[in-house]
Design a protein around this motif. Structure first.
Motif, PDB file in Angstrom:
ATOM      1  N   LYS A 256       0.768  -1.190  -0.133  1.00 40.79           N
ATOM      2  CA  LYS A 256       0.007  -0.015   0.247  1.00 40.79           C
ATOM      3  C   LYS A 256       0.798   1.254  -0.024  1.00 40.79           C
ATOM      4  O   LYS A 256       0.708   2.180   0.869  1.00 40.79           O
ATOM      5  N   GLU A 257       1.909   1.490  -0.795  1.00 34.92           N
ATOM      6  CA  GLU A 257       2.583   2.611  -1.079  1.00 34.92           C
ATOM      7  C   GLU A 257       1.925   3.433  -1.824  1.00 34.92           C
ATOM      8  O   GLU A 257       1.361   3.071  -3.073  1.00 34.92           O
ATOM      9  N   PRO A 258       1.596   4.704  -1.480  1.00 35.30           N
ATOM     10  CA  PRO A 258       0.519   5.584  -2.134  1.00 35.30           C
ATOM     11  C   PRO A 258       1.511   5.807  -3.457  1.00 35.30           C
ATOM     12  O   PRO A 258       2.616   6.219  -3.839  1.00 35.30           O
ATOM     13  N   GLY A 259       0.355   5.961  -4.689  1.00 35.57           N
ATOM     14  CA  GLY A 259       0.876   6.170  -5.919  1.00 35.57           C
ATOM     15  C   GLY A 259       1.615   5.095  -6.664  1.00 35.57           C
ATOM     16  O   GLY A 259       2.233   5.220  -7.824  1.00 35.57           O
ATOM     17  N   ARG A 260       1.719   3.869  -6.142  1.00 35.12           N
ATOM     18  CA  ARG A 260       2.577   2.756  -6.606  1.00 35.12           C
ATOM     19  C   ARG A 260       1.901   1.648  -6.637  1.00 35.12           C
ATOM     20  O   ARG A 260       0.735   1.421  -5.844  1.00 35.12           O
ATOM     21  N   GLU A 261       2.051   0.739  -7.566  1.00 31.63           N
ATOM     22  CA  GLU A 261       1.288  -0.348  -7.761  1.00 31.63           C
ATOM     23  C   GLU A 261       1.912  -1.543  -6.517  1.00 31.63           C
ATOM     24  O   GLU A 261       3.081  -1.375  -6.115  1.00 31.63           O
ATOM     25  N   PRO A 262       0.738  -2.339  -6.073  1.00 27.96           N
ATOM     26  CA  PRO A 262       1.342  -3.267  -5.145  1.00 27.96           C
ATOM     27  C   PRO A 262       2.610  -4.117  -5.483  1.00 27.96           C
ATOM     28  O   PRO A 262       3.343  -4.694  -4.567  1.00 27.96           O
ATOM     29  N   THR A 286      13.481   2.555   1.820  1.00 28.98           N
ATOM     30  CA  THR A 286      13.113   3.858   0.710  1.00 28.98           C
ATOM     31  C   THR A 286      12.316   2.934  -0.239  1.00 28.98           C
ATOM     32  O   THR A 286      12.391   1.870  -0.554  1.00 28.98           O
ATOM     33  N   THR A 287      11.757   3.885  -1.002  1.00 30.63           N
ATOM     34  CA  THR A 287      11.060   3.610  -2.402  1.00 30.63           C
ATOM     35  C   THR A 287      11.937   3.453  -3.618  1.00 30.63           C
ATOM     36  O   THR A 287      11.362   3.085  -4.516  1.00 30.63           O
ATOM     37  N   SER A 288      12.991   4.019  -3.349  1.00 26.92           N
ATOM     38  CA  SER A 288      13.822   4.287  -4.466  1.00 26.92           C
ATOM     39  C   SER A 288      15.408   3.662  -4.102  1.00 26.92           C
ATOM     40  O   SER A 288      15.721   3.718  -3.045  1.00 26.92           O
ATOM     41  N   ARG A 289      16.045   3.415  -5.329  1.00 28.55           N
ATOM     42  CA  ARG A 289      17.428   3.022  -5.063  1.00 28.55           C
ATOM     43  C   ARG A 289      18.437   3.857  -5.856  1.00 28.55           C
ATOM     44  O   ARG A 289      19.640   3.629  -6.078  1.00 28.55           O
ATOM     45  N   ALA A 290      17.769   5.238  -5.952  1.00 34.12           N
ATOM     46  CA  ALA A 290      18.866   6.221  -6.506  1.00 34.12           C
ATOM     47  C   ALA A 290      19.818   6.494  -5.869  1.00 34.12           C
ATOM     48  O   ALA A 290      19.650   6.615  -4.495  1.00 34.12           O
ATOM     49  N   GLN A 291      20.690   7.350  -6.434  1.00 34.67           N
ATOM     50  CA  GLN A 291      22.109   7.770  -5.649  1.00 34.67           C
ATOM     51  C   GLN A 291      21.808   8.744  -4.483  1.00 34.67           C
ATOM     52  O   GLN A 291      22.538   8.875  -3.532  1.00 34.67           O
ATOM     53  N   ASP A 292      20.535   9.514  -4.685  1.00 31.35           N
ATOM     54  CA  ASP A 292      20.215  10.535  -3.410  1.00 31.35           C
ATOM     55  C   ASP A 292      20.006   9.925  -1.924  1.00 31.35           C
ATOM     56  O   ASP A 292      20.080  10.405  -1.061  1.00 31.35           O
ATOM     57  N   SER A 454       5.633  -6.128   3.364  1.00 32.44           N
ATOM     58  CA  SER A 454       5.120  -5.357   4.199  1.00 32.44           C
ATOM     59  C   SER A 454       3.756  -4.542   3.993  1.00 32.44           C
ATOM     60  O   SER A 454       3.583  -4.466   2.530  1.00 32.44           O
ATOM     61  N   ASP A 455       2.766  -4.485   4.647  1.00 29.10           N
ATOM     62  CA  ASP A 455       1.543  -3.971   4.243  1.00 29.10           C
ATOM     63  C   ASP A 455       1.640  -2.325   3.890  1.00 29.10           C
ATOM     64  O   ASP A 455       0.875  -1.891   2.720  1.00 29.10           O
ATOM     65  N   THR A 456       2.213  -1.698   4.735  1.00 27.92           N
ATOM     66  CA  THR A 456       2.228  -0.158   4.627  1.00 27.92           C
ATOM     67  C   THR A 456       3.569   0.432   4.497  1.00 27.92           C
ATOM     68  O   THR A 456       4.468  -0.292   5.193  1.00 27.92           O
ATOM     69  N   PRO A 457       3.980   1.563   4.114  1.00 28.37           N
ATOM     70  CA  PRO A 457       5.168   2.043   4.233  1.00 28.37           C
ATOM     71  C   PRO A 457       5.443   2.484   5.871  1.00 28.37           C
ATOM     72  O   PRO A 457       6.726   2.131   6.192  1.00 28.37           O
ATOM     73  N   LYS A 458       4.358   2.665   6.697  1.00 29.03           N
ATOM     74  CA  LYS A 458       4.910   2.735   8.268  1.00 29.03           C
ATOM     75  C   LYS A 458       5.325   1.372   8.604  1.00 29.03           C
ATOM     76  O   LYS A 458       6.432   1.452   9.394  1.00 29.03           O
ATOM     77  N   GLY A 459       4.548   0.328   8.387  1.00 27.43           N
ATOM     78  CA  GLY A 459       5.002  -0.814   8.522  1.00 27.43           C
ATOM     79  C   GLY A 459       6.426  -1.327   8.254  1.00 27.43           C
ATOM     80  O   GLY A 459       7.402  -1.817   8.969  1.00 27.43           O
ATOM     81  N   ALA A 460       6.902  -0.972   6.951  1.00 29.89           N
ATOM     82  CA  ALA A 460       8.223  -1.191   6.387  1.00 29.89           C
ATOM     83  C   ALA A 460       9.351  -0.133   7.273  1.00 29.89           C
ATOM     84  O   ALA A 460      10.295  -0.732   7.698  1.00 29.89           O
ATOM     85  N   THR A 461       8.723   0.796   7.380  1.00 25.71           N
ATOM     86  CA  THR A 461       9.918   1.659   8.222  1.00 25.71           C
ATOM     87  C   THR A 461      10.085   1.322   9.844  1.00 25.71           C
ATOM     88  O   THR A 461      11.055   1.243  10.172  1.00 25.71           O
ATOM     89  N   ALA A 462       8.871   0.643  10.361  1.00 24.95           N
ATOM     90  CA  ALA A 462       9.176   0.297  11.637  1.00 24.95           C
ATOM     91  C   ALA A 462       9.815  -1.154  11.526  1.00 24.95           C
ATOM     92  O   ALA A 462      10.890  -1.514  12.507  1.00 24.95           O
ATOM     93  N   SER A 463       9.636  -1.856  10.744  1.00 27.57           N
ATOM     94  CA  SER A 463      10.755  -3.087  10.531  1.00 27.57           C
ATOM     95  C   SER A 463      11.975  -2.478  10.224  1.00 27.57           C
ATOM     96  O   SER A 463      12.999  -3.060  11.007  1.00 27.57           O
TER      97      SER A 463
END
Length: 514
Positions: A256-262, A286-292, A454-463
């Motif tokens: 359930k990442e906002p604006g992204r496919e499951p 993070t949602t990205s693997r970019a250098q930032d 993970s179900d939500t970004p908050k859950g992934a961050t907590a992990s």
């Protein structure tokens, strides 16, 4: 592929050009066939072959444990014939010595006496104790569940109208929650140290008649992660303050990442380092693997950065004061793949490279327990000559291989990363590979096989937050449950930096409650 035309051109120049194109196309097709054959061989090896990276060196001492049958077949025929005459005796398997149970475990003594009728000797005298024999047996008490009932007394003065006063209850990590620190510690250690998903923990509680839905358990996990952030900030300061740092990353799926496919892939980053007596492991989602991302995670870091050859770390490595190292284990793996697709029973160029790389690792094993100064001297004396041999072999071999096959890929990988691969000899505190980061991220990868996503970004961050604390605690020789219970009981009372520092894994000595 170019096919033969029905009529050939009369012009000799055009005819020569056509033949050249056909030969070139045939060579390309042959190279593609070889490449596909190698890919098929490697795929079969990954599916059914050995998972170990140990080189198949017949002289390797590790392989002696698995060559017992071969050693028996090498016995002289005369000796075998003589053995047939003798009585066949089954081989006796040597039993290893049992390890004693940990001394820190509580002991309950059970004394065994002779029955009363055996205490009288045949001569009529009473037998006396002259010694004893002891043995130990492990006992496990199943999980005990009980309810802590907080009773807050209310006081009032009967002679005046002053407002009543109710006794305070100790501050809780999650106010107005059913979860005590012991429940939260069990929840977190079960999921993140043992890799058990929340729905299984929900079933474990249900066996004791406790109905707590997994949504509530997930909310507790997220709330705990937020409360742990001050400790993680102090751990990051410790990590960035040491001049050697390992980085790696792996995929994680968040539904359930906002604006992204499951089905979209997100990333879990790991950084490990710190002083040898205070190691730190940190995870970040993070949602990205970019250098930032590494630019943000490693902001302000100055020192040696050990990574694989992923280009996302280039921006960090380009900063003043950051020196990038490359992982020799990655280079070794590519030569192992090239070795696997060689004709059976034949040695080739991959064996030459692996032999030199294995010698470098042999030196590291010999210097494992040395202090940094001794390790630096040992590398200067023993590793530098082997590195020179490997570089000389590389310069001669690279022009002779094609980039499409496994050997060419291994050679080009080694050449492209050479300047960063050889830098570990600059100091005795520098690592030869990035295995520390790969070991650090392995518990997450193993846990991911159980809970999958993970179900939500908050859950992934907590992990990420809880994995950071548990893995850092483990590498500092803390038992996860005891450490988590210790800090979860004391975090609500922490009010200054000193209070939080006292709860870091290397500063506290929790005891497991009985």
């Amino acid at each position: 592929m170019i096919s033969m035309p029905e009529t050939l051109p009369d012009d000799p120049f055009l005819l020569k050009q056509l033949l050249a194109q056909m030969v070139s196309a045939r060579q390309l097709d042959q190279g593609k066939i070889i490449q596909l054959q190698e890919q098929n061989a490697l795929l079969l090896q990954r599916l059914f072959g050995r998972k170990s990276e140990q080189s198949a060196d017949p002289d390797s001492p590790q392989l002696e444990f698995f060559n017992e049958a071969e050693n028996l077949t090498d016995t002289a025929p005369e000796a075998v014939a003589d053995d047939v005459e003798e009585e066949v005796v089954a081989p006796v398997k040597c039993r290893g010595k049992r390890k004693p149970l940990p001394a820190k475990l509580p002991r309950v003594e059970v004394v065994h006496e002779l029955p009363e009728h055996e205490l009288t000797c045949e001569c009529g005298c009473r037998k006396q104790v002259i010694g004893e024999e002891t043995s130990e047996q492990l006992e496990i008490i199943p999980m005990q569940v009980r309810v802590i009932k907080h009773i807050r007394k209310t006081y009032a003065c009967k002679t005046c109208e002053v407002a009543p006063i109710t006794a305070d209850k100790p501050a809780q990590l999650i106010e107005k929650s059913l979860a005590s620190p012991s429940v939260l510690a069990m929840l977190l250690s079960t999921k993140y140290a043992d890799g058990i998903p929340l729905y299984r923990f929900e079933k474990m509680l249900s066996r004791h008649g406790i109905d707590i839905p997994r949504q509530t358990l997930a909310r507790w996990v997220i709330q705990c992660g937020a409360q742990l952030q001050p400790l993680l900030n102090l751990m990051r300061d410790q990590l960035l303050g040491y001049p050697v740092l390992h980085c790696d990353e792996t995929r994680v799926q968040v539904l359930k990442e906002p604006g992204r496919e499951p089905s979209s892939q997100s990333w879990m980053w790991v950084q490990t380092g710190g002083p040898p007596d205070r190691p730190v492991i940190l995870f970040d989602y993070t949602t990205s693997r970019a250098q930032d991302v590494p630019l943000r995670l490693l902001a302000g870091y100055r020192g040696y950065l050990m990574t694989d050859d992923y280009a996302g770390y280039n921006a960090v490595a380009a900063q003043i004061g950051v020196e990038r190292l490359a992982c020799l284990a990655h280079a070794r793996r590519k030569f192992i793949e090239a070795q696997k697709v060689q004709p059976k029973g034949k040695t080739g160029r991959a064996d030459v490279a692996l032999n030199l790389i294995n010698k470098l690792y042999g030196i590291e094993r010999d210097l494992k327990d040395a202090i940094p100064e001794q390790r630096y001297q040992g590398r200067q004396q023993h590793s530098l000559p082997i590195l020179a041999q490997l570089k000389n072999w590389l310069e001669k071999t690279q022009p002779q291989v094609t980039a499409q096959n496994a050997l060419g890929k291994a050679v080009n990988y080694l050449a492209n990363n050479w300047s960063r691969l050889e830098r570990y000899v600059e100091g005795g505190h520098l690592p030869i590979d990035n295995n520390a980061a790969e070991r650090a991220i392995r518990p997450f990868v193993i846990g991911r096989k159980n809970w999958l996503f993970s179900d939500t970004p908050k859950g992934a961050t907590a992990s990420a937050q809880i994995y950071s604390l548990i893995e850092t605690a483990k590498t500092n020789s803390q038992e996860p449950y005891a450490y988590l219970r210790h800090i979860l009981e004391r975090l609500p009372q922490a009010s200054c930096v000193e209070d939080y520092e006292a709860l870091l894994p290397w500063n506290c000595k929790p005891t497991t409650p009985l």
